[in-house]
Scaffold this motif. Structure first.
Motif, short mmCIF file in Angstrom:
data_model
loop_
_atom_site.label_atom_id
_atom_site.label_comp_id
_atom_site.label_asym_id
_atom_site.label_seq_id
_atom_site.Cartn_x
_atom_site.Cartn_y
_atom_site.Cartn_z
N GLN A 11 0.84 -1.19 0.00
CA GLN A 11 0.00 0.00 0.00
C GLN A 11 0.88 1.25 0.00
OE1 GLN A 11 -3.39 0.00 -0.06
NE2 GLN A 11 -3.52 -2.24 -0.03
N LEU A 12 0.51 2.25 -0.79
CA LEU A 12 1.22 3.54 -0.81
C LEU A 12 0.17 4.64 -0.86
CD1 LEU A 12 4.02 4.93 -0.94
CD2 LEU A 12 3.76 4.95 -3.43
N THR A 26 4.72 14.03 1.50
CA THR A 26 4.87 12.93 2.46
C THR A 26 4.04 11.73 2.02
OG1 THR A 26 5.26 14.46 4.30
CG2 THR A 26 4.58 12.22 4.87
N LEU A 27 4.69 10.58 1.95
CA LEU A 27 4.04 9.33 1.57
C LEU A 27 4.13 8.35 2.74
CD1 LEU A 27 5.75 8.87 -1.91
CD2 LEU A 27 3.54 9.95 -1.48
N THR A 28 3.09 7.56 2.91
CA THR A 28 3.11 6.49 3.89
C THR A 28 2.74 5.18 3.19
OG1 THR A 28 0.80 6.84 4.51
CG2 THR A 28 2.47 8.03 5.77
N SER A 65 9.37 -2.90 11.78
CA SER A 65 9.24 -4.36 11.89
C SER A 65 7.84 -4.86 11.53
CB SER A 65 9.60 -4.82 13.30
OG SER A 65 8.75 -4.19 14.24
N ASN A 66 6.85 -3.96 11.57
CA ASN A 66 5.49 -4.39 11.18
C ASN A 66 5.16 -4.06 9.72
OD1 ASN A 66 5.09 -1.65 11.21
ND2 ASN A 66 3.55 -1.66 12.84
N GLY A 67 6.17 -3.55 8.98
CA GLY A 67 5.98 -3.33 7.55
C GLY A 67 5.53 -1.95 7.15
N THR A 68 5.32 -1.03 8.08
CA THR A 68 4.94 0.33 7.71
C THR A 68 6.19 1.13 7.33
OG1 THR A 68 5.09 1.12 10.00
CG2 THR A 68 2.94 0.30 9.24
N PHE A 69 6.03 2.08 6.42
CA PHE A 69 7.16 2.92 6.03
C PHE A 69 6.65 4.32 5.68
CE2 PHE A 69 5.64 0.78 2.20
CZ PHE A 69 5.61 1.78 1.25
N PHE A 83 4.56 8.54 -7.81
CA PHE A 83 5.33 7.67 -6.91
C PHE A 83 4.78 6.26 -6.94
CE2 PHE A 83 5.47 11.96 -5.23
CZ PHE A 83 6.82 12.15 -4.98
N GLU A 84 5.68 5.27 -6.91
CA GLU A 84 5.33 3.87 -6.74
C GLU A 84 6.28 3.26 -5.72
OE1 GLU A 84 4.23 1.76 -10.74
OE2 GLU A 84 5.68 3.34 -11.18
N ALA A 85 5.80 2.29 -4.99
CA ALA A 85 6.66 1.52 -4.07
C ALA A 85 6.91 0.15 -4.69
CB ALA A 85 5.99 1.39 -2.71
N LEU A 86 8.14 -0.31 -4.61
CA LEU A 86 8.53 -1.61 -5.17
C LEU A 86 9.20 -2.43 -4.07
CD1 LEU A 86 9.09 -3.61 -7.50
CD2 LEU A 86 11.16 -2.28 -8.01
N TYR A 87 8.69 -3.65 -3.86
CA TYR A 87 9.25 -4.53 -2.83
C TYR A 87 9.22 -5.96 -3.33
CZ TYR A 87 10.22 -6.43 1.81
OH TYR A 87 10.80 -7.08 2.88
N THR A 88 10.38 -6.59 -3.37
CA THR A 88 10.55 -7.98 -3.84
C THR A 88 9.85 -8.21 -5.18
OG1 THR A 88 8.61 -8.80 -2.59
CG2 THR A 88 10.76 -8.85 -1.47
#
Length: 219
Positions: A11-12, A26-28, A65-69, A83-88
């Protein structure tokens, strides 16, 4: 194979869909627990910036540790930011933020100092300073001009021996991520050199100039 289609597993979100040029975007975000074990690795933030921006095309965000950024980006130019978030290998949905001019450009301040203050002919004098906004925050990626004062005739090196002074541009530098800048100039002859730094302003920030430094040069 990487999954190039957006997934709900990442989620972004943007806190605001519109900001004023010079302000912070600001992005969460949130990574689904199924994507990591005991500790998530860094998330890649892919940035599509408007033309003229100095923003990088991607940056890293460190999740908890709970995955929030969380990620912050200064909107240095106006236009649509993506903006896009990329993970694995998995992408989030793309979010967009529009940067627009404020009613008035933000006020700025510019400092300038030089060392040594009493150099000799043949030395180099190093100048440095910082461009900040009204809140004291450094303004990155802005051009700073520096000018020297010289007498009308007889002083090619930027000296001032009295009479009417004429200012000429001597060069320019760009502020770093903290709003700081520096440059060095050679001392070519004795006398008094006056120098100032100038920020010409843009649609987001007002113009400003530093105090005038007077450097006395000895043989």
């Amino acid at each position: 194979m990487e999954n190039t289609h957006p997934s709900d597993l990442i989620q972004l979100k943007e806190l605001q869909d519109e900001v004023i040029i010079g302000d912070k975007i600001t992005l969460t975000g949130q990574i689904d627990r199924s994507l990591f074990g005991t500790q998530p690795s860094d998330v890649i933030i892919l940035i599509t910036a408007p033309s003229g921006s100095h923003a990088d095309t991607f940056m890293l965000a460190k999740p908890t540790s709970n995955g929030t950024f969380r990620y912050n980006q200064i909107a240095d130019v106006g236009g649509d930011w993506g903006f896009e978030a990329l993970y694995t290998g998995i992408y989030s949905e793309k979010v967009s933020v529009l940067a627009v001019p404020g009613n008035e450009p933000k006020k700025t301040a510019l400092t300038l100092s030089g060392w040594p203050t009493f150099p000799k002919t043949g030395d180099y004098v190093t100048f440095k300073g910082r461009l900040t906004d009204s809140e004291g925050k450094g303004i990155p990626h802005k051009e700073i001009l520096y000018r020297l004062a010289s007498s009308p005739v007889g002083c090619l090196g930027g000296c001032a021996f009295g009479g009417m002074l004429e200012w000429r541009e001597a060069g320019s530098v760009t502020t770093d991520l903290s709003g700081e800048y520096s440059f060095s100039l050679p001392v070519v002859e004795s006398g008094t050199v006056q120098i100032e730094a100038v920020f010409s302003g843009d649609e987001g920030y007002s113009a400003t100039s530093s105090r005038v430094l007077k450097i006395t040069v000895y043989e």
